[in-house]
Scaffold this motif. Sequence first.
Motif: not given
Lengths: 415, 415
Positions: A179-184
């Motif tokens: 599962v991916r988690i990406a944030g900015f």
Amino acid sequence: MGSPPPLSPFAPKSLPQAAPVEGVRLAVAEAGIRYKGRKDLMVAVLDPGTVVAGVLTQSKTRSAPVDWCAAQLRHGCARALVVNSGNANAFTGKRGQEAVEITAAAAAEAVGCAPEEVMLASTGVIGEPMDAGAFSHLLKGLATEAAPDALLPAAQAIMTTDTYPKLVSVSVDLDGVPVRIAGFAKGAGMIAPDMATMLSFIFTDAPIAHPVLQALVSELADQTFNCITVDGDTSTSDTVLVFATGKAAERGAAEIADAMDPRVPAFSAALKGVMHDLAMAIVKDGEGLSKFVEIEVTGAESDKAARTIAFSIANSPIMKAAIAGEDPNWGRVVMAVGKSGEAADRDRLSIWFGPHLVAKEGERAPEYVEQTVAQYMKNAEIKICVDVGIGGGHARVWTCDLTHAYISINADYRS
Amino acid sequence: MGSPPPLSPFAPKSLPQAAPVEGVRLAVAEAGIRYKGRKDLMVAVLDPGTVVAGVLTQSKTRSAPVDWCAAQLRHGCARALVVNSGNANAFTGKRGQEAVEITAAAAAEAVGCAPEEVMLASTGVIGEPMDAGAFSHLLKGLATEAAPDALLPAAQAIMTTDTYPKLVSVSVDLDGVPVRIAGFAKGAGMIAPDMATMLSFIFTDAPIAHPVLQALVSELADQTFNCITVDGDTSTSDTVLVFATGKAAERGAAEIADAMDPRVPAFSAALKGVMHDLAMAIVKDGEGLSKFVEIEVTGAESDKAARTIAFSIANSPIMKAAIAGEDPNWGRVVMAVGKSGEAADRDRLSIWFGPHLVAKEGERAPEYVEQTVAQYMKNAEIKICVDVGIGGGHARVWTCDLTHAYISINADYRS
């Protein structure tokens, strides 16, 4: 705006990369809201079924988009996110509220959802009337051209005085399904911890129920974003939103339906990692900073007391100016402990600058050598430890120094 | 120390003058405690019968001399005051306490009184061991040469980063008998209100009982010294002492024995005037300032709430930097009201910069003209008014802007 501030000494050598998150497409545009010649508008289009959790500023004068998000976080469904930089749409009265409604309606039409499924955030000057008409016509095109690999341009479009984009992504294994988690996120001034801080948007394809996600986000924000400060000034616009598209369910990851799910610790640790890294990236791009500072307080009456003491040090202008000057002025740490109002006993206090014990038992440590500690202060990353010596309370916060550049940036922010 | 900071733009054109106060003799010396080539030690010799009242820092890490004064304020009798600059004798452990005892004993012998009748204060670097032996031998000579007309040299001897001496004196009529009040103070950084702030010494020949004087000083400090801030940093050494020699009794002024005495309002007003003027002199010599700022808050939930809001504005680095940049960035006032934690309603808030209404009813005022307000910001003295619009609470505080010079001064204070 004057000339752009110099690059943070902690700016990464290369632009951050992030793999797409299934169910999330992004696009950016140059809407000319305030800045010229750069992207200042971003849209994220979210697949049906996406849930959203978030934490918002505790400011009593919060912005119109924050009011809007607060209302939508109750149902927790999201199909789009629209963010602009250059104008915070804060303290803009009824017209600000109208601008929010116009934007949500235009985005809803573009994406094909209800306006209540559109999350909004704005960052920039406070009190400047917001003309939603100046960019709402762009949303249709943006929704059409939105693509999964546009995380970096999106991170760039929300910058204000930031000197580099802050983008973090990880992968976490849920029962064999990645599962991916990406944030900015964006900073870089008016940063102080009061629940959420600044703007941060995080996306995951994990299938997770809204109440579980909201509980996680609230808890983790307190351990990450709420432990940083640049200048002690809490923004009107602070927003952290975490969107979970649930797309990984199609690859076999069953939904995390409650907080007792055995996969929660792994997911929580991964999410916390992303939030922590984004929080650190914000501090390391604090307005005008030359040094990154970690402050750890132990031995306080309680964790809460430790945190108050840590922030009393982290927000002291006279302490931060000393750090900028590479002066191991630990007397100012003593001052900040004393003014915090929390229980302290001068004669039980110990202070370290990095590995160097500088004070204990109410006076300068016998082993203190000014030259050695002055040498330590030349490092770009400084650690200050304080043991209050009266209890078991512990806290760790992160900040930066106070430099001439901070003054320059904020003396002519609007000019 | 680096080169001396530039003179405050609010420095008086000529040195202040003050007529002697009967029963008070002063002397100064160059003890070389830290500074070279300037006076750094002062002694005031007080006639028998002098009472002393005071307020001291609320810091939990207060200095050894503050501990000493706290003990002596209980009996309220004083025959001498010894103050040094260059070393705060704070966080100096048992040796700091010994230094205090050595100094008090030497002064007592010089003056011919009990050590408990000697009041002490120290200002300068925190955590530097204090060698009382380096100056205690000077006290005998100072006590002998002390003279009534040395108020100005005394005011100069207690300066640290101050750019001008702060000395105020008035005369007040008590039933036809003129009574003098004269005092001096020092700032100029690590200034924030928590009961007393910084060092201030005031002398009067009024005959007034100790409990009456103490009650007046506590009340008036709250309205004057406690309403100022330079940087939100509360010192370990803050001390306000008011000495009353009672000498005017010999000229026919009966003792003010209780708070109901009909002459108390006049004396209180005169004393408040001196304390207010000294407090303003401290702000106007705030480290590195270019502008003096008055902040008035009305319509808050309570006076306490108004004060919290006023200080939230006054201590905001981002607001203070905007003022330094002559930027009418009233959005930052909105931010500071919002972060204060006190009750506020965005849509009832009004903000004025000088005579100019800039915001009301939750948005920019229709009559706002950026150019006009920007012109106002070029003034050396700026007034910001905020009406919260929800109650009757009122407060007024004074501060200064945050400039490059503040950073310079505090980045190399010890180097």
